[in-house]
Enzyme design. Structure first.
Site, PDB file in Angstrom:
ATOM      1  N   ASP A  10       0.870  -1.165   0.000  1.00 59.63           N
ATOM      2  CA  ASP A  10       0.000   0.000   0.000  1.00 59.63           C
ATOM      3  C   ASP A  10       0.918   1.229   0.000  1.00 59.63           C
ATOM      4  OD1 ASP A  10      -2.352   1.603   0.434  1.00 59.63           O
ATOM      5  OD2 ASP A  10      -1.797   1.713   2.545  1.00 59.63           O
ATOM      6  N   ASP A  12      -0.307   5.079   0.863  1.00 62.85           N
ATOM      7  CA  ASP A  12      -0.624   6.085   1.882  1.00 62.85           C
ATOM      8  C   ASP A  12      -0.508   5.507   3.287  1.00 62.85           C
ATOM      9  OD1 ASP A  12      -1.963   8.612   0.374  1.00 62.85           O
ATOM     10  OD2 ASP A  12      -2.402   6.750  -0.682  1.00 62.85           O
ATOM     11  N   GLU A  19      -1.458  10.733   4.042  1.00 63.84           N
ATOM     12  CA  GLU A  19      -2.588  10.314   3.204  1.00 63.84           C
ATOM     13  C   GLU A  19      -2.754  11.407   2.150  1.00 63.84           C
ATOM     14  OE1 GLU A  19      -4.756   7.700   3.244  1.00 63.84           O
ATOM     15  OE2 GLU A  19      -3.873   6.664   4.973  1.00 63.84           O
ATOM     16  N   ARG A  55     -15.020  11.654  -0.875  1.00 61.39           N
ATOM     17  CA  ARG A  55     -13.835  12.500  -0.722  1.00 61.39           C
ATOM     18  C   ARG A  55     -13.431  13.160  -2.033  1.00 61.39           C
ATOM     19  NH1 ARG A  55      -9.769   8.447   2.008  1.00 61.39           N
ATOM     20  NH2 ARG A  55     -11.003   6.977   0.771  1.00 61.39           N
ATOM     21  N   SER A  98      -2.491   1.024  -4.850  1.00 59.85           N
ATOM     22  CA  SER A  98      -2.902   2.098  -3.952  1.00 59.85           C
ATOM     23  C   SER A  98      -4.316   2.581  -4.220  1.00 59.85           C
ATOM     24  CB  SER A  98      -1.927   3.281  -4.122  1.00 59.85           C
ATOM     25  OG  SER A  98      -2.359   4.400  -3.386  1.00 59.85           O
ATOM     26  N   GLY A  99      -5.027   2.834  -3.134  1.00 52.09           N
ATOM     27  CA  GLY A  99      -6.318   3.506  -3.234  1.00 52.09           C
ATOM     28  C   GLY A  99      -6.142   4.997  -3.427  1.00 52.09           C
ATOM     29  N   LYS A 143      -7.067  -5.013  -5.183  1.00 56.12           N
ATOM     30  CA  LYS A 143      -5.719  -5.200  -4.633  1.00 56.12           C
ATOM     31  C   LYS A 143      -5.328  -6.676  -4.651  1.00 56.12           C
ATOM     32  CE  LYS A 143      -5.164  -1.062  -1.795  1.00 56.12           C
ATOM     33  NZ  LYS A 143      -4.401  -0.532  -0.660  1.00 56.12           N
ATOM     34  N   ASP A 166      -1.880  -0.878   5.819  1.00 54.77           N
ATOM     35  CA  ASP A 166      -2.304  -0.382   7.134  1.00 54.77           C
ATOM     36  C   ASP A 166      -3.807  -0.260   7.308  1.00 54.77           C
ATOM     37  OD1 ASP A 166      -2.881   3.047   7.195  1.00 54.77           O
ATOM     38  OD2 ASP A 166      -2.365   2.005   5.353  1.00 54.77           O
ATOM     39  N   ASN A 169      -8.971  -1.660   3.867  1.00 54.35           N
ATOM     40  CA  ASN A 169      -8.959  -1.941   2.437  1.00 54.35           C
ATOM     41  C   ASN A 169      -7.849  -2.922   2.044  1.00 54.35           C
ATOM     42  OD1 ASN A 169     -10.173  -1.336  -0.081  1.00 54.35           O
ATOM     43  ND2 ASN A 169      -8.458  -0.017  -0.628  1.00 54.35           N
TER      44      ASN A 169
END
Length: 216
Positions: A10, A12, A19, A55, A98-99, A143, A166, A169
């Site tokens: 991941d 962020d 983030e 967001r 990554s999201g 992912k 972390d 997700n």
């Protein structure tokens, strides 16, 4: 030459300290609101896809020049460069899933000579963000799919893959890898994953690389 192993990370709050969407939110004057949604998504209180839509909508109107400003505010997590250089020297491949957003993650990947990268992409019109994403949304299932694809491309078994993340997700991805590591993670994530790192130093991941070697 065949890869000796694969690390999938991941970005962020894992590879980097920040983030990115929270930093973008600050630029949009929506910092507190976006940070609140991010925290809820990472702890698993709300669905990631829905949280991303909420967001990103708040970023509507930001100029794309903002990415250069945000990139300057990003800090790699301690040990990140050393971890990746050491793994490459050992013949490993490293992937980022990554999201977050390609507009930032691609720059990080280039600087660190990352082998694979996939992230969300923000929709742009006339040099400004539209408040929507474009293309595939990187969620928990994606992912997992990407980890499996990269392992397959390198003819690696899942037992030869380490994943680090972390947030909620990341849980399915962490549980798909031979060793999945919750990195300075939220309680819900730590409860769902067998391996934990609780100090912010990514060089600690190398201890798990050795553990994987011992399994063979």
């Amino acid at each position: 030459m065949a890869a000796k192993g694969l690390l999938v990370m991941d970005v962020d709050s894992t590879l980097i300290e920040e983030e990115v969407i929270d930093l973008l939110g600050e630029k949009a004057g929506m910092g507190d609101k976006i940070s609140e949604i991010t925290a809820a998504a990472m702890s698993g209180e709300i669905d990631f896809k829905e949280s991303l839509r909420e967001r990103v909508a708040l970023l509507s109107g930001l100029p794309t020049t903002i990415f250069d400003d945000v990139y300057k505010e990003i800090h790699l997590t301690k040990g990140a460069t050393g971890l990746i250089e050491t793994l490459h020297a050992k013949g490993w491949k490293v992937g980022l899933v990554s999201g977050g957003f390609h507009e930032i993650v691609d720059k990080i990947a280039r600087d660190l000579k990352i082998d694979y990268v996939f992230a969300n992409r923000l929709s742009v019109e006339n040099g400004h963000l539209t408040g929507k994403t474009h293309g595939t949304v990187v969620d928990k299932d994606f992912k997992v799919d990407r980890l499996k694809q990269w392992a397959n491309e390198n003819k690696l078994n899942l037992s030869e893959v380490i994943a680090v993340g972390d947030g909620a997700n990341d849980i399915p991805m962490l549980n798909t890898a031979g060793i999945g590591i919750a990195f300075c993670a939220k309680p819900a994530v730590k409860a769902a994953v067998s391996y934990h790192i609780d100090k912010r130093n990514l060089l600690t991941v190398l201890e798990f690389v050795d553990k994987l070697a011992d399994k063979e």
